[in-house]
Motif scaffolding. Structure first.
Motif, PDB file in Angstrom:
ATOM      1  N   ILE A 127      21.820 -31.955  27.719  1.00 17.57           N
ATOM      2  CA  ILE A 127      22.052 -31.856  29.158  1.00 17.57           C
ATOM      3  C   ILE A 127      21.705 -33.210  29.756  1.00 17.57           C
ATOM      4  CG2 ILE A 127      21.325 -30.772  31.314  1.00 17.57           C
ATOM      5  CD1 ILE A 127      20.933 -28.201  29.739  1.00 17.57           C
ATOM      6  N   LYS A 161      26.298 -29.956  36.887  1.00 14.97           N
ATOM      7  CA  LYS A 161      24.946 -30.501  36.772  1.00 14.97           C
ATOM      8  C   LYS A 161      24.038 -29.929  37.863  1.00 14.97           C
ATOM      9  CE  LYS A 161      26.161 -34.790  34.525  1.00 14.97           C
ATOM     10  NZ  LYS A 161      26.157 -36.241  34.572  1.00 14.97           N
ATOM     11  N   VAL A 194      21.398 -35.500  32.873  1.00 21.56           N
ATOM     12  CA  VAL A 194      21.274 -35.583  34.331  1.00 21.56           C
ATOM     13  C   VAL A 194      20.561 -36.880  34.663  1.00 21.56           C
ATOM     14  CG1 VAL A 194      21.268 -33.086  34.723  1.00 21.56           C
ATOM     15  CG2 VAL A 194      19.128 -34.265  34.326  1.00 21.56           C
TER      16      VAL A 194
END
Length: 91
Positions: A66, A32, A68
């Motif tokens: 993704i 990440k 995060v």
């Protein structure tokens, strides 16, 4: 069916060759932190130039699969804002 207890030297050598030919995955598997480092410019541009807030950016990243944390995105934006302030003070 029982498993083999012994292997030949030839088998071991063949496996060594196969393992040696496997590709290096370090460049293909990013953490990440690596992803955020690579996206810093785009994240700050969205936040500082295009009016996006952290939640919008997080949502956009999630739509690209993704995931995060919001705090990580906010940290990137804050760092850029502080960097800009410092450069304005020094001029």
């Amino acid at each position: 069916m029982t498993s083999k207890k012994y292997y030949t030297v030839e088998q071991v050598e063949k496996v060594k060759e196969v393992l040696e030919e496997l590709p290096d995955l370090k460049k293909m598997r990013l953490t990440k932190d690596d992803v955020l480092d690579n996206l810093k410019a785009q994240i700050t541009k969205l936040a500082l130039n295009k009016g996006y807030v952290s939640e919008d950016i997080k949502s956009a990243l999630e739509s690209a699969e993704i995931k995060v944390g919001l705090k990580s995105i906010q940290k990137i934006i804050l760092e850029k804002k502080l960097e800009r302030k410092k450069s304005l003070k020094n001029t």
